[in-house]
Design an enzyme around this catalytic site. Structure first.
Site, PDB file in Angstrom:
ATOM      1  N   TYR A  53       1.003  -1.513   0.336  1.00 30.21           N
ATOM      2  CA  TYR A  53       0.514  -0.589   0.015  1.00 30.21           C
ATOM      3  C   TYR A  53       0.645   1.070   0.014  1.00 30.21           C
ATOM      4  CZ  TYR A  53      -4.110   2.535   1.161  1.00 30.21           C
ATOM      5  OH  TYR A  53      -4.758   3.920   1.387  1.00 30.21           O
ATOM      6  N   ASN A 124     -12.655   5.098   7.360  1.00 32.22           N
ATOM      7  CA  ASN A 124     -13.118   4.532   7.432  1.00 32.22           C
ATOM      8  C   ASN A 124     -14.461   5.404   6.715  1.00 32.22           C
ATOM      9  OD1 ASN A 124     -11.183   2.425   6.965  1.00 32.22           O
ATOM     10  ND2 ASN A 124     -11.895   2.039   9.239  1.00 32.22           N
ATOM     11  N   VAL A 153     -15.184  -0.274   7.300  1.00 38.43           N
ATOM     12  CA  VAL A 153     -16.129   0.538   6.048  1.00 38.43           C
ATOM     13  C   VAL A 153     -17.302  -0.031   5.386  1.00 38.43           C
ATOM     14  CG1 VAL A 153     -15.795   1.529   3.613  1.00 38.43           C
ATOM     15  CG2 VAL A 153     -14.018   2.188   5.020  1.00 38.43           C
ATOM     16  N   TYR A 237     -11.616   0.182  -3.563  1.00 38.05           N
ATOM     17  CA  TYR A 237     -11.703   1.212  -2.605  1.00 38.05           C
ATOM     18  C   TYR A 237     -10.369   0.203  -2.152  1.00 38.05           C
ATOM     19  CZ  TYR A 237     -14.235  -0.956   0.691  1.00 38.05           C
ATOM     20  OH  TYR A 237     -14.650  -1.951   1.535  1.00 38.05           O
ATOM     21  N   GLY A 238      -9.792  -1.039  -1.878  1.00 41.54           N
ATOM     22  CA  GLY A 238      -9.129  -1.741  -1.597  1.00 41.54           C
ATOM     23  C   GLY A 238      -8.466  -2.442  -2.046  1.00 41.54           C
ATOM     24  N   PHE A 262     -11.432   4.220  -6.200  1.00 38.25           N
ATOM     25  CA  PHE A 262     -11.519   5.674  -4.615  1.00 38.25           C
ATOM     26  C   PHE A 262     -10.448   5.301  -4.154  1.00 38.25           C
ATOM     27  CE2 PHE A 262     -13.065   6.975  -0.768  1.00 38.25           C
ATOM     28  CZ  PHE A 262     -13.225   8.550  -0.777  1.00 38.25           C
ATOM     29  N   LYS A 320     -12.314  -3.695  16.682  1.00 33.83           N
ATOM     30  CA  LYS A 320     -11.337  -2.186  15.846  1.00 33.83           C
ATOM     31  C   LYS A 320     -10.112  -2.854  17.685  1.00 33.83           C
ATOM     32  CE  LYS A 320     -10.633  -0.599  12.271  1.00 33.83           C
ATOM     33  NZ  LYS A 320      -9.235  -0.256  11.427  1.00 33.83           N
TER      34      LYS A 320
END
Length: 330
Positions: A53, A124, A153, A237-238, A262, A320
């Protein structure tokens, strides 16, 4: 001062370390200093550490895409922020006890909102909101389909779409996730796989789906495209699979399917400062009224970096994982 660094790409819990570093010093005229109260481990953080990334070009480097804290010092040219204000950091080195930022890299947030939820505000929630708002014109009663629906997300998409009267089809990897997403307002939850388009058609009564949100890439993007109406749009988007997005000539030529991308970083760069502030005010309101909420599995000090990252790398978690760099928070 403690911070997290990595000096080589690899398995996150193996290559990251909590280190003692010099303090950030006094702010310049246009800068502020922030004591970080909470900072989550974002999937993008893990991908950065693995070299999958966009991230730092030189190592060793510090980490932490998101964070929230209190301002402890301001430069003499800063007029819109003050010592004691709580802000989210738009910087990317928030796994640290203290950071120094340009004033424009901070967004003031309400002091009375849940601190751990604010820590997860930067990335997110606006990704979900902007994809629903700006990619395709959606009206109440319309349908959206997404994969990775159990992600942060994905959960925000379910909640924000529901608040607008937009229905969601949500693709997941295992049956055990279905009830969790149904409880937060998902209209249809299905296990992704071969033949999913026919199942989606049956479950939605043949609804015309204009927008598909893909966080995975590879064949998952193609399956999303199969579920869309003619002239529909797939928004990737990922990077979860690490594979190129697949879409067929049949989908593009005969059905007019569009594939686009995106990235929040790019979206924020193109927004005027008042619009960015308005975006985050809206999202703070959504957290305040209960529309948005992120489950938290655990919090750790920075010195627990190895355990925290190992927990975050596990596929099956209850929420999380966050750092509280300056001690536990209530």
């Amino acid at each position: 001062m403690k911070a997290v660094e990595f000096s080589e790409f690899g398995i996150p819990h193996a290559v990251c370390h909590c280190v003692d570093v010099e303090g950030v010093g006094d702010p310049a005229d246009d800068e502020i200093v922030v004591d970080i109260e909470a900072s989550p481990i974002n999937p993008a953080d893990l991908l950065i550490i693995q070299g999958k990334y966009p991230g730092p070009s030189e190592l060793p480097a510090r980490l932490g895409i998101e964070g929230v804290g209190r301002i402890t010092a301001v430069g003499k040219g800063v007029k819109t922020l003050a010592v004691g204000d709580r802000v989210i950091s738009l910087g990317r080195t928030n796994w640290a006890q203290r950071v120094k930022l340009k004033a424009e890299q901070a967004i003031k947030v309400p002091a009375d909102l849940d601190l751990l939820q604010l820590a997860m505000l930067k990335a997110n929630p606006p990704t979900a909101l902007l994809m629903l708002r700006d990619c395709v014109e959606l009206d109440p009663g319309d349908w959206v389909i997404q994969n990775a629906a159990n992600s942060a997300v994905g959960r925000h998409v379910i909640r924000l779409a529901g608040a607008r009267g937009v229905h969601t089809v949500n693709l997941v990897r295992r049956d055990s996730l279905i009830s969790d997403l149904t409880e937060i307002g998902a209209d249809v939850v299905l296990v992704d796989g071969a033949g999913i388009a026919e199942t989606v058609k049956a479950e939605t009564g043949g609804a015309s789906i204009k927008l598909g949100l893909d966080a995975i890439g590879g064949g998952a993007a193609m399956r999303i495209a199969d579920c869309l109406a003619d002239d529909g749009t797939v928004v990737n988007y990922g990077f979860l699979s690490g594979e190129p997005c697949m879409i067929t000539p049949h989908q593009i030529i005969l059905h007019g399917i569009t594939l686009t991308g995106f990235w929040l970083v790019k979206a924020l760069r193109e927004m005027a400062r008042p619009d960015i502030e308005s975006l985050y005010r809206e999202l703070c309101g959504r957290f305040a009224d209960g529309t948005l909420h992120v489950p938290v599995a655990a919090t750790h000090g920075l010195e627990d970096i190895k355990q925290a990252l190992a927990d975050a790398e596990r596929e099956r978690r209850d929420g999380k994982i966050l750092f509280t760099p300056n001690g536990p928070v209530s």
